[in-house]
Design a protein around this motif. Structure first.
Motif, mmCIF file in Angstrom:
data_model
loop_
_atom_site.group_PDB
_atom_site.id
_atom_site.type_symbol
_atom_site.label_atom_id
_atom_site.label_comp_id
_atom_site.label_asym_id
_atom_site.label_seq_id
_atom_site.Cartn_x
_atom_site.Cartn_y
_atom_site.Cartn_z
ATOM 1 N N UNK A 277 -9.332 10.105 -12.294
ATOM 2 C CA UNK A 277 -9.344 10.013 -13.756
ATOM 3 C C UNK A 277 -8.040 9.477 -14.313
ATOM 4 N N UNK A 278 -6.927 9.897 -13.724
ATOM 5 C CA UNK A 278 -5.618 9.483 -14.229
ATOM 6 C C UNK A 278 -5.005 8.347 -13.425
ATOM 7 N N UNK A 279 -5.560 8.079 -12.229
ATOM 8 C CA UNK A 279 -4.988 7.033 -11.381
ATOM 9 C C UNK A 279 -3.631 7.396 -10.833
ATOM 10 N N UNK A 280 -3.393 8.688 -10.600
ATOM 11 C CA UNK A 280 -2.100 9.148 -10.098
ATOM 12 C C UNK A 280 -2.273 9.942 -8.814
ATOM 13 N N UNK A 281 -1.242 9.921 -7.991
ATOM 14 C CA UNK A 281 -1.237 10.681 -6.756
ATOM 15 C C UNK A 281 0.171 10.750 -6.210
ATOM 16 N N UNK A 282 0.284 11.222 -4.980
ATOM 17 C CA UNK A 282 1.573 11.312 -4.302
ATOM 18 C C UNK A 282 1.546 10.364 -3.114
ATOM 19 N N UNK A 283 2.405 9.356 -3.122
ATOM 20 C CA UNK A 283 2.359 8.348 -2.071
ATOM 21 C C UNK A 283 2.934 8.897 -0.779
ATOM 22 N N UNK A 284 2.141 8.769 0.313
ATOM 23 C CA UNK A 284 2.571 9.288 1.601
ATOM 24 C C UNK A 284 2.454 8.315 2.744
ATOM 25 N N UNK A 285 2.136 7.035 2.445
ATOM 26 C CA UNK A 285 2.057 6.009 3.481
ATOM 27 C C UNK A 285 1.887 4.654 2.804
ATOM 28 N N UNK A 286 1.829 3.604 3.626
ATOM 29 C CA UNK A 286 1.538 2.246 3.148
ATOM 30 C C UNK A 286 0.583 1.582 4.129
ATOM 31 N N UNK A 287 -0.193 0.620 3.645
ATOM 32 C CA UNK A 287 -1.014 -0.200 4.535
ATOM 33 C C UNK A 287 -0.106 -0.915 5.525
ATOM 34 N N UNK A 288 -0.414 -0.830 6.817
ATOM 35 C CA UNK A 288 0.502 -1.383 7.806
ATOM 36 C C UNK A 288 -0.175 -2.272 8.844
ATOM 37 N N UNK A 289 -1.164 -1.764 9.589
ATOM 38 C CA UNK A 289 -1.713 -2.549 10.689
ATOM 39 C C UNK A 289 -3.118 -2.072 11.046
ATOM 40 N N UNK A 290 -3.776 -2.835 11.934
ATOM 41 C CA UNK A 290 -5.075 -2.453 12.465
ATOM 42 C C UNK A 290 -5.177 -2.861 13.920
ATOM 43 N N UNK A 291 -5.990 -2.149 14.702
ATOM 44 C CA UNK A 291 -6.257 -2.527 16.085
ATOM 45 C C UNK A 291 -7.479 -3.440 16.134
ATOM 46 N N UNK A 292 -7.361 -4.545 16.831
ATOM 47 C CA UNK A 292 -8.492 -5.459 16.964
ATOM 48 C C UNK A 292 -9.669 -4.788 17.665
ATOM 49 N N UNK A 293 -9.386 -3.907 18.634
ATOM 50 C CA UNK A 293 -10.473 -3.257 19.364
ATOM 51 C C UNK A 293 -11.158 -2.172 18.529
ATOM 52 N N UNK A 294 -10.599 -1.845 17.338
ATOM 53 C CA UNK A 294 -11.156 -0.774 16.517
ATOM 54 C C UNK A 294 -11.459 -1.317 15.115
ATOM 55 N N UNK A 295 -12.512 -2.112 14.964
ATOM 56 C CA UNK A 295 -12.837 -2.683 13.659
ATOM 57 C C UNK A 295 -13.210 -1.591 12.663
ATOM 58 N N UNK A 296 -12.981 -1.894 11.393
ATOM 59 C CA UNK A 296 -13.335 -0.959 10.341
ATOM 60 C C UNK A 296 -12.297 0.099 10.077
ATOM 61 N N UNK A 297 -11.084 -0.077 10.601
ATOM 62 C CA UNK A 297 -10.046 0.944 10.456
ATOM 63 C C UNK A 297 -8.691 0.294 10.243
ATOM 64 N N UNK A 298 -7.891 0.874 9.334
ATOM 65 C CA UNK A 298 -6.502 0.431 9.228
ATOM 66 C C UNK A 298 -5.594 1.651 9.288
ATOM 67 N N UNK A 299 -4.304 1.374 9.528
ATOM 68 C CA UNK A 299 -3.340 2.436 9.784
ATOM 69 C C UNK A 299 -2.104 2.273 8.911
ATOM 70 N N UNK A 300 -1.433 3.409 8.676
ATOM 71 C CA UNK A 300 -0.200 3.404 7.900
ATOM 72 C C UNK A 300 0.766 4.439 8.442
#
Length: 316
Positions: A277-300
């Protein structure tokens, strides 16, 4: 322990091989300060980031990175391919797609533009609450990569299709963790920038800032945001994913989340306790990388003490 080759993929047109650790550079404009590495940024010429250049900036997702040893079994044999949010992910199980909820995140998050080796590229970033009211959090590879600090570094909050509704904010300093600066360790792929005032105003006075959470728990509901620019996206839309994150079973310290974001989303924020509703939260990571062998997933990377040191140095 089996040896696995880590490969970052960055869409700048040419694959560059790096063979070994120790990527730290002897840049005279770089200093170690309170557990972070600080670089005096090279500002762009006035008017450099035109709408056309921003639209044409290529996502940082096709450059090869450092070999590394990983504990445990490697699913694809001795060659393990890793890419920073590079188009090898394809599913959003809970929510996702274009963010239409509004709130503060629409103005705190934005696209990051910079030049690397003479080529214009893009990532994502987020304005956070800070003492200097001028701090942006992003990924480490979005400030320094392959031993080189990026130039022309600019943050565009609320970016939309070549437009800069809240202005273009030029970095005076870019920062990263000692581990990323020294060897581009994916567990510490965190970066920051301190941006100059614009028209007499400070960044978060104008666009707001999100809080942060350090040493947060794993396996929590998290929301991820960014501006993916690689196919099927084009960087013009603000995209999100949400769901229960999990702990990476290979790099051991990172968060994983099902998501279909592609290159260009690197550096976008992951939030704990996000309020739609407010568009607020506590940031605890960033978009970083993904494994080619594991489609549909990203890591931070998990924001621990080193990320906290980075933030404290940037905001001071």
């Amino acid at each position: 322990m089996r040896k696995a080759r880590l490969i970052l993929l960055a869409g700048l047109g040419t694959a560059l091989a790096v063979t070994g650790p120790g990527m730290s550079s002897a840049d005279p404009g770089t200093t170690a300060v309170n557990g972070a590495v600080v670089h005096t940024a090279d500002a762009p010429e006035p008017g450099y980031w035109t709408a056309e250049r921003m639209r044409e900036a290529t996502p940082l997702d096709l450059l090869e990175a450092t070999p590394a040893d990983l504990s445990g079994e490697v699913p694809t044999g001795d060659e393990l391919t890793v890419s920073p949010t590079d188009g090898h992910v394809s599913a959003v199980p809970e929510g996702g797609g274009p963010w239409t909820g509004g709130g503060d995140v629409v103005t705190t998050a934005g696209r990051v533009f910079f030049t690397m080796d003479g080529r214009n590229a893009s990532c994502s970033g987020n304005a956070v609450t800070s003492t200097n009211k001028s701090t942006v959090i992003t990924a480490g590879h979005c400030v320094k990569y392959q031993g080189t600090w990026h130039t022309n570094w600019t943050f565009v909050p609320g970016y939309h299709d070549g437009q800069s509704p809240w202005g273009q904010w030029t970095a005076t300093e870019t920062l990263t963790t000692p581990q990323w600066e020294a060897s581009e360790d994916m567990n510490f792929d965190v970066g920051a920038a301190v941006v100059a005032p614009l028209n007499g105003k400070l960044l978060t006075d104008l666009v707001g800032g999100q809080g942060l959470k350090f040493n947060g728990a794993y396996n929590q509901v998290m929301y991820s945001f960014g501006f993916p620019a690689a196919d099927p996206y084009d960087g013009s839309k603000f995209i999100y994913c949400s769901g229960t994150a999990f702990k990476d079973f290979l790099l051991t310290q990172d968060h994983g989340l099902s998501c279909d974001m592609t290159g260009g989303s690197s550096g976008g924020p992951w939030f704990y306790e996000f309020n739609e509703s407010t568009g607020t939260g506590l940031q605890g990571s960033v978009n970083s990388f993904g494994y080619v062998f594991l489609p549909g997933t990203m890591f931070g990377p998990h924001f621990g003490t080193d990320a906290q040191n980075l933030y404290n140095t940037a905001q001071s």
